[in-house]
Design a protein around this motif. Structure first.
Motif, mmCIF file in Angstrom:
data_model
loop_
_atom_site.group_PDB
_atom_site.id
_atom_site.type_symbol
_atom_site.label_atom_id
_atom_site.label_comp_id
_atom_site.label_asym_id
_atom_site.label_seq_id
_atom_site.Cartn_x
_atom_site.Cartn_y
_atom_site.Cartn_z
ATOM 1 N N ARG A 34 -2.917 4.838 -6.058
ATOM 2 C CA ARG A 34 -2.408 6.001 -5.880
ATOM 3 C C ARG A 34 -2.991 6.919 -6.915
ATOM 4 O O ARG A 34 -3.199 6.576 -8.072
ATOM 5 N N ARG A 35 -3.275 7.869 -6.309
ATOM 6 C CA ARG A 35 -3.847 9.107 -7.331
ATOM 7 C C ARG A 35 -3.460 10.361 -6.836
ATOM 8 O O ARG A 35 -2.875 10.626 -5.687
ATOM 9 N N ARG A 36 -3.755 11.335 -7.710
ATOM 10 C CA ARG A 36 -3.354 12.901 -7.575
ATOM 11 C C ARG A 36 -3.977 13.502 -6.543
ATOM 12 O O ARG A 36 -5.254 13.247 -6.314
ATOM 13 N N ASN A 37 -3.275 14.339 -5.626
ATOM 14 C CA ASN A 37 -3.988 15.051 -4.705
ATOM 15 C C ASN A 37 -3.043 16.349 -4.860
ATOM 16 O O ASN A 37 -1.968 16.431 -4.032
ATOM 17 N N ARG A 38 -3.571 17.433 -5.341
ATOM 18 C CA ARG A 38 -3.057 18.784 -5.390
ATOM 19 C C ARG A 38 -2.871 19.351 -3.851
ATOM 20 O O ARG A 38 -1.920 20.141 -3.641
ATOM 21 N N LEU A 39 -3.441 18.983 -2.887
ATOM 22 C CA LEU A 39 -3.496 19.590 -1.666
ATOM 23 C C LEU A 39 -2.341 18.775 -0.714
ATOM 24 O O LEU A 39 -1.993 19.491 0.166
ATOM 25 N N LYS A 40 -1.832 17.530 -1.291
ATOM 26 C CA LYS A 40 -0.745 17.185 -0.311
ATOM 27 C C LYS A 40 0.340 17.632 -0.832
ATOM 28 O O LYS A 40 0.900 17.561 -2.057
ATOM 29 N N PRO A 41 1.491 17.396 0.029
ATOM 30 C CA PRO A 41 2.832 17.993 -0.297
ATOM 31 C C PRO A 41 3.509 17.177 -1.449
ATOM 32 O O PRO A 41 4.169 17.669 -2.470
ATOM 33 N N SER A 42 3.354 15.814 -1.481
ATOM 34 C CA SER A 42 3.879 15.014 -2.328
ATOM 35 C C SER A 42 3.028 14.974 -3.610
ATOM 36 O O SER A 42 3.504 14.789 -4.600
ATOM 37 N N GLY A 43 1.909 15.555 -3.721
ATOM 38 C CA GLY A 43 1.203 15.614 -4.866
ATOM 39 C C GLY A 43 0.236 14.185 -5.164
ATOM 40 O O GLY A 43 -0.415 14.075 -6.056
ATOM 41 N N MET A 44 0.602 13.146 -4.221
ATOM 42 C CA MET A 44 0.063 11.972 -4.411
ATOM 43 C C MET A 44 -0.573 11.363 -3.076
ATOM 44 O O MET A 44 -0.128 11.895 -2.039
ATOM 45 N N GLU A 45 -1.759 10.616 -3.158
ATOM 46 C CA GLU A 45 -2.169 9.880 -1.987
ATOM 47 C C GLU A 45 -2.569 8.710 -2.336
ATOM 48 O O GLU A 45 -2.878 8.052 -3.581
ATOM 49 N N THR A 46 -2.929 7.775 -1.348
ATOM 50 C CA THR A 46 -3.444 6.474 -1.728
ATOM 51 C C THR A 46 -5.058 6.444 -1.347
ATOM 52 O O THR A 46 -5.404 7.353 -0.559
ATOM 53 N N ALA A 47 -5.666 5.707 -2.102
ATOM 54 C CA ALA A 47 -7.232 5.725 -1.881
ATOM 55 C C ALA A 47 -7.848 4.446 -2.338
ATOM 56 O O ALA A 47 -7.068 3.518 -3.245
ATOM 57 N N PRO A 48 -8.808 3.946 -1.978
ATOM 58 C CA PRO A 48 -9.512 2.602 -2.272
ATOM 59 C C PRO A 48 -9.692 2.557 -3.844
ATOM 60 O O PRO A 48 -10.133 3.664 -4.297
ATOM 61 N N LEU A 49 -9.472 1.417 -4.450
ATOM 62 C CA LEU A 49 -9.480 1.298 -6.071
ATOM 63 C C LEU A 49 -11.167 1.228 -6.170
ATOM 64 O O LEU A 49 -11.455 1.873 -7.083
ATOM 65 N N PHE A 50 -12.024 0.576 -5.119
ATOM 66 C CA PHE A 50 -13.531 0.542 -5.118
ATOM 67 C C PHE A 50 -13.991 1.419 -4.091
ATOM 68 O O PHE A 50 -14.213 0.849 -2.961
ATOM 69 N N PRO A 51 -14.366 2.895 -4.072
ATOM 70 C CA PRO A 51 -14.801 3.703 -3.094
ATOM 71 C C PRO A 51 -15.953 3.079 -2.316
ATOM 72 O O PRO A 51 -16.917 2.792 -3.211
#
Length: 118
Positions: A34-51
């Motif tokens: 989980r990481r922060r994303n200011r553009l998402k309403p929840s402020g969080m998004e999921t992303a790969p640990l190793f992009p």
């Protein structure tokens, strides 16, 4: 004997590559955080640990490795020279052990404070 290997994906196509490899019958593993994303309403998004990377479990003798390179989302199988890069089973075990109930990695808290020497 089955072993884990590393696949490099096309940019931001880790999930697409995993889905397509899974459909072909391969066993894959994509650690998620989980990481922060200011553009998402929840402020969080999921992303790969190793992009751009995911793990695939293959048998040296019996699995067909040919379709992997032409799978949507896959860039290439990571190699050292001509030898595919093997990933230690212990790394996969540690990563899976750090997941919560939703399969998301629980990362250790940062213990640095302003003024700390690093």
């Amino acid at each position: 004997m089955k072993a884990w290997y590393l696949i490099q994906t096309k940019p931001r196509q880790e999930k697409l590559a995993r889905i397509n490899l899974d459909r072909q019958g391969y066993t894959t593993y994509l650690p998620i955080i989980r990481r922060r994303n200011r553009l998402k309403p929840s402020g969080m998004e999921t992303a790969p640990l190793f992009p751009r990377y995911l793990f695939i479990q293959l048998n040296d003798g019996s699995d067909d490795w040919g379709p992997i390179r032409s799978t949507l989302g896959v860039h290439k199988l990571v190699r050292f020279g001509q030898i595919p890069a093997r990933v230690p089973e212990s790394l996969i075990v540690v990563l899976r052990h750090r997941e919560d109930a939703q399969g998301i990695q629980i990362l250790p808290k940062k213990s640095f404070h302003i003024g700390d020497k690093v």
